[in-house]
Design a protein around this motif. Sequence first.
Motif, PDB file in Angstrom:
ATOM      1  N   PRO A 149     -33.823 -48.778 107.661  1.00 56.84           N
ATOM      2  CA  PRO A 149     -34.251 -47.390 107.038  1.00 56.84           C
ATOM      3  C   PRO A 149     -35.556 -47.029 107.451  1.00 56.84           C
ATOM      4  CG  PRO A 149     -33.628 -49.214 105.523  1.00 56.84           C
ATOM      5  CD  PRO A 149     -33.753 -49.740 106.856  1.00 56.84           C
ATOM      6  N   LEU A 150     -36.685 -47.585 107.726  1.00 55.64           N
ATOM      7  CA  LEU A 150     -37.828 -47.122 108.340  1.00 55.64           C
ATOM      8  C   LEU A 150     -37.783 -46.327 109.523  1.00 55.64           C
ATOM      9  CD1 LEU A 150     -40.187 -50.270 107.783  1.00 55.64           C
ATOM     10  CD2 LEU A 150     -40.088 -48.148 106.218  1.00 55.64           C
ATOM     11  N   GLU A 151     -36.624 -46.616 110.504  1.00 57.77           N
ATOM     12  CA  GLU A 151     -36.738 -45.684 111.639  1.00 57.77           C
ATOM     13  C   GLU A 151     -35.665 -44.577 111.339  1.00 57.77           C
ATOM     14  OE1 GLU A 151     -34.389 -48.234 114.201  1.00 57.77           O
ATOM     15  OE2 GLU A 151     -36.041 -49.535 114.587  1.00 57.77           O
ATOM     16  N   GLN A 152     -35.134 -44.493 110.017  1.00 61.45           N
ATOM     17  CA  GLN A 152     -34.502 -43.118 109.725  1.00 61.45           C
ATOM     18  C   GLN A 152     -35.426 -42.346 108.620  1.00 61.45           C
ATOM     19  OE1 GLN A 152     -30.217 -43.979 108.968  1.00 61.45           O
ATOM     20  NE2 GLN A 152     -30.593 -45.901 110.121  1.00 61.45           N
ATOM     21  N   GLY A 153     -36.702 -42.810 108.628  1.00 60.28           N
ATOM     22  CA  GLY A 153     -37.371 -41.914 107.676  1.00 60.28           C
ATOM     23  C   GLY A 153     -37.959 -42.371 106.137  1.00 60.28           C
ATOM     24  N   ALA A 154     -37.458 -43.434 105.951  1.00 61.70           N
ATOM     25  CA  ALA A 154     -37.847 -44.225 104.870  1.00 61.70           C
ATOM     26  C   ALA A 154     -39.375 -44.692 104.902  1.00 61.70           C
ATOM     27  CB  ALA A 154     -36.912 -45.423 104.136  1.00 61.70           C
ATOM     28  N   ASP A 155     -39.971 -44.758 103.689  1.00 66.32           N
ATOM     29  CA  ASP A 155     -41.267 -45.231 103.655  1.00 66.32           C
ATOM     30  C   ASP A 155     -41.493 -46.578 103.541  1.00 66.32           C
ATOM     31  OD1 ASP A 155     -42.813 -42.390 103.915  1.00 66.32           O
ATOM     32  OD2 ASP A 155     -41.456 -42.228 102.188  1.00 66.32           O
ATOM     33  N   ILE A 156     -40.576 -47.269 102.562  1.00 65.66           N
ATOM     34  CA  ILE A 156     -40.546 -48.476 102.196  1.00 65.66           C
ATOM     35  C   ILE A 156     -39.133 -49.132 101.871  1.00 65.66           C
ATOM     36  CG2 ILE A 156     -41.101 -50.067 100.055  1.00 65.66           C
ATOM     37  CD1 ILE A 156     -43.772 -48.546  99.684  1.00 65.66           C
ATOM     38  N   VAL A 157     -39.139 -50.488 102.461  1.00 68.68           N
ATOM     39  CA  VAL A 157     -37.862 -51.114 102.306  1.00 68.68           C
ATOM     40  C   VAL A 157     -38.016 -52.289 101.459  1.00 68.68           C
ATOM     41  CG1 VAL A 157     -36.218 -52.743 103.633  1.00 68.68           C
ATOM     42  CG2 VAL A 157     -37.007 -50.331 104.722  1.00 68.68           C
ATOM     43  N   ILE A 158     -37.032 -52.493 100.491  1.00 69.88           N
ATOM     44  CA  ILE A 158     -37.054 -53.678  99.600  1.00 69.88           C
ATOM     45  C   ILE A 158     -35.836 -54.529  99.879  1.00 69.88           C
ATOM     46  CG2 ILE A 158     -36.326 -54.038  97.028  1.00 69.88           C
ATOM     47  CD1 ILE A 158     -38.876 -52.615  97.192  1.00 69.88           C
ATOM     48  N   HIS A 159     -35.952 -56.138  99.723  1.00 69.70           N
ATOM     49  CA  HIS A 159     -35.042 -56.883  99.870  1.00 69.70           C
ATOM     50  C   HIS A 159     -35.057 -57.714  98.788  1.00 69.70           C
ATOM     51  CE1 HIS A 159     -33.332 -56.521 103.840  1.00 69.70           C
ATOM     52  NE2 HIS A 159     -34.460 -55.819 104.491  1.00 69.70           N
ATOM     53  N   SER A 160     -33.836 -58.094  98.366  1.00 70.81           N
ATOM     54  CA  SER A 160     -33.431 -59.541  97.841  1.00 70.81           C
ATOM     55  C   SER A 160     -33.236 -60.525  98.897  1.00 70.81           C
ATOM     56  CB  SER A 160     -32.118 -59.433  96.691  1.00 70.81           C
ATOM     57  OG  SER A 160     -31.894 -60.458  96.319  1.00 70.81           O
ATOM     58  N   ALA A 161     -34.054 -61.349  99.073  1.00 72.45           N
ATOM     59  CA  ALA A 161     -33.902 -62.431 100.181  1.00 72.45           C
ATOM     60  C   ALA A 161     -32.961 -63.415  99.726  1.00 72.45           C
ATOM     61  CB  ALA A 161     -35.297 -62.965 100.538  1.00 72.45           C
ATOM     62  N   THR A 162     -32.557 -63.545  98.290  1.00 68.91           N
ATOM     63  CA  THR A 162     -31.671 -64.212  97.922  1.00 68.91           C
ATOM     64  C   THR A 162     -30.320 -64.082  98.269  1.00 68.91           C
ATOM     65  OG1 THR A 162     -32.845 -63.671  95.703  1.00 68.91           O
ATOM     66  CG2 THR A 162     -30.977 -65.060  95.482  1.00 68.91           C
ATOM     67  N   LYS A 163     -30.161 -62.966  99.045  1.00 72.41           N
ATOM     68  CA  LYS A 163     -28.616 -62.668  99.553  1.00 72.41           C
ATOM     69  C   LYS A 163     -28.289 -63.144 101.040  1.00 72.41           C
ATOM     70  CE  LYS A 163     -28.455 -61.145  95.183  1.00 72.41           C
ATOM     71  NZ  LYS A 163     -28.622 -59.640  94.836  1.00 72.41           N
ATOM     72  N   TYR A 164     -28.320 -61.912 101.685  1.00 74.01           N
ATOM     73  CA  TYR A 164     -27.964 -62.559 103.215  1.00 74.01           C
ATOM     74  C   TYR A 164     -29.218 -63.163 103.850  1.00 74.01           C
ATOM     75  CZ  TYR A 164     -23.845 -59.668 102.865  1.00 74.01           C
ATOM     76  OH  TYR A 164     -22.517 -59.058 102.387  1.00 74.01           O
ATOM     77  N   ILE A 165     -30.340 -62.903 103.296  1.00 73.13           N
ATOM     78  CA  ILE A 165     -31.690 -63.416 104.134  1.00 73.13           C
ATOM     79  C   ILE A 165     -31.467 -64.886 104.145  1.00 73.13           C
ATOM     80  CG2 ILE A 165     -34.026 -63.561 104.300  1.00 73.13           C
ATOM     81  CD1 ILE A 165     -34.125 -60.953 104.189  1.00 73.13           C
ATOM     82  N   ASP A 166     -31.240 -65.326 102.638  1.00 72.80           N
ATOM     83  CA  ASP A 166     -30.925 -66.861 102.673  1.00 72.80           C
ATOM     84  C   ASP A 166     -29.668 -67.183 103.327  1.00 72.80           C
ATOM     85  OD1 ASP A 166     -29.539 -68.957 101.458  1.00 72.80           O
ATOM     86  OD2 ASP A 166     -31.654 -69.487 100.182  1.00 72.80           O
ATOM     87  N   GLY A 167     -28.459 -66.639 103.009  1.00 76.38           N
ATOM     88  CA  GLY A 167     -27.461 -66.601 103.468  1.00 76.38           C
ATOM     89  C   GLY A 167     -26.625 -67.949 103.295  1.00 76.38           C
ATOM     90  N   GLN A 168     -27.198 -68.910 102.399  1.00 75.27           N
ATOM     91  CA  GLN A 168     -26.138 -70.006 101.826  1.00 75.27           C
ATOM     92  C   GLN A 168     -26.798 -70.335 100.301  1.00 75.27           C
ATOM     93  OE1 GLN A 168     -26.180 -73.414 104.713  1.00 75.27           O
ATOM     94  NE2 GLN A 168     -27.320 -71.858 106.051  1.00 75.27           N
ATOM     95  N   GLY A 169     -27.134 -69.235  99.641  1.00 73.04           N
ATOM     96  CA  GLY A 169     -27.038 -69.369  98.131  1.00 73.04           C
ATOM     97  C   GLY A 169     -28.366 -70.269  97.605  1.00 73.04           C
ATOM     98  N   ARG A 170     -29.127 -70.535  98.131  1.00 74.82           N
ATOM     99  CA  ARG A 170     -30.059 -71.522  97.906  1.00 74.82           C
ATOM    100  C   ARG A 170     -31.353 -71.152  96.966  1.00 74.82           C
ATOM    101  NH1 ARG A 170     -30.121 -73.479 104.138  1.00 74.82           N
ATOM    102  NH2 ARG A 170     -30.560 -71.142 103.941  1.00 74.82           N
ATOM    103  N   CYS A 171     -31.778 -70.239  97.458  1.00 74.40           N
ATOM    104  CA  CYS A 171     -33.290 -69.814  96.931  1.00 74.40           C
ATOM    105  C   CYS A 171     -33.274 -68.356  96.471  1.00 74.40           C
ATOM    106  CB  CYS A 171     -34.562 -69.910  98.011  1.00 74.40           C
ATOM    107  SG  CYS A 171     -34.765 -71.544  98.367  1.00 74.40           S
ATOM    108  N   VAL A 172     -34.233 -68.087  95.418  1.00 73.38           N
ATOM    109  CA  VAL A 172     -34.319 -66.693  94.944  1.00 73.38           C
ATOM    110  C   VAL A 172     -35.518 -66.255  95.514  1.00 73.38           C
ATOM    111  CG1 VAL A 172     -34.671 -65.254  92.908  1.00 73.38           C
ATOM    112  CG2 VAL A 172     -32.996 -66.949  92.794  1.00 73.38           C
ATOM    113  N   GLY A 173     -35.774 -64.978  95.930  1.00 75.96           N
ATOM    114  CA  GLY A 173     -36.836 -64.391  96.652  1.00 75.96           C
ATOM    115  C   GLY A 173     -36.647 -62.928  96.927  1.00 75.96           C
ATOM    116  N   GLY A 174     -37.745 -62.300  97.417  1.00 77.48           N
ATOM    117  CA  GLY A 174     -37.505 -61.023  97.897  1.00 77.48           C
ATOM    118  C   GLY A 174     -38.784 -60.288  98.818  1.00 77.48           C
TER     119      GLY A 174
END
Length: 389
Positions: free
Chosen positions: A193-218
Amino acid sequence: MTHEYEFATNAVRAGHARTAEGENSEAIFATSSFVFENAAQAAARFQNREAGNVYSRFTNPTVRTFEQRLAALEGGECCVATASGMAAIMACCVALLEPGDHVVASDGLFGSTMQFFKKYLTRMGNPVDFARIDQPEDWLEKTNARTRLLFVETPSNPLTQLADIRALSEVAKNTGAILVVDNCFCTPVLQRPLEQGADIVIHSATKYIDGQGRCVGGAVVGDKQRVGEDIFAFLRTAGPTMSAFNAWVFLKGLETLEIRMQRHCESAMQLALWLEQHPSVSKVYFPGLQSHPQHSLCLAQQTGFGGIVSFEVTGGQEHAWRVIDNTQLLSITANLGDAKTTITHPATTTHGRLSAAERSQAGINESLIRVATGLESVRDIEADIARGL
Ligand SMILES: *Cc1c(COP(=O)(O)O)cnc(C)c1O
């Protein structure tokens, strides 16, 4: 490392400062505080005259490695990691808004985000209005002289509607607001999104970034001032920061994110095509299908269609529950972004707190099922869904 190497390389290596022990995998710095050479150094660190670690609520080397790696992948100057995706959203709003500042958000937001905006942000003196995700004109109409922040999640959950990030960034620029994009569903592999003009990106790392359903984070990613100074200062004081262990799990997740997203996308595409021709399925929501009203926007904005497929069955809630209850393999849970495929009935779970009128306004009816494809064989996923269809 950010500019020197390509995405796949940064995903594996960005941010890693090897210690004198020569470890190849990143170390977990499981320590709450850090020691100083002497009293003068302690004083210098506390007075910010010398850079360095003091306490893990402020900075931690494992967390910093995760932050630098995600910043490189999103193409942002700075990243701060948080205890959850919701902590990232909360920190962004509380740190950047003055009392009286107005927010416009998309109508199809994640349930807790919606709840946070309606119940708490409003109470803190920040009125929130909701705009149609796919209609930039509606966003412009909802803004006023006090609008400071636009918040969007694209694609939406569970109907996979898209927001045009470039169009919303124009609305933000014209109103003197910033555009915040929750990139949880796409991850930087599919959308930056930053390349398309957004100023800030939010993540729930809990989902695909973890990818195996173990930890909660952002995490929050963006520029040095807002993210590196303002949001960082709020977080280190208020406290919902990421633990070193969770940061390490998410670092390992980033290393495999690209190849996992490829599989999630392939399986979702195949599943959507299979569902579309099934006689017991009346409608399929997936941006990869020609029938999706924003298929061409998706091609322009994302490099893949994502791993979320929603569909309506012909026989109402009873039929939808029968499909869910007859699965033997899929996990009946509202989580997503896991190696294990999940199946859920939004109308009675994630969107159960909405009134019937609000649900129908949002287009979520009782026949709707959401599947988040995991990494199993897609033929087995199809066979499992077919049992109750
Ligand atoms: C899960 C989710 C969140 C909240 O993240 P947590 O880590 O559960 O706090 C925010 N946005 C979206 C799109 C999500 O799916």
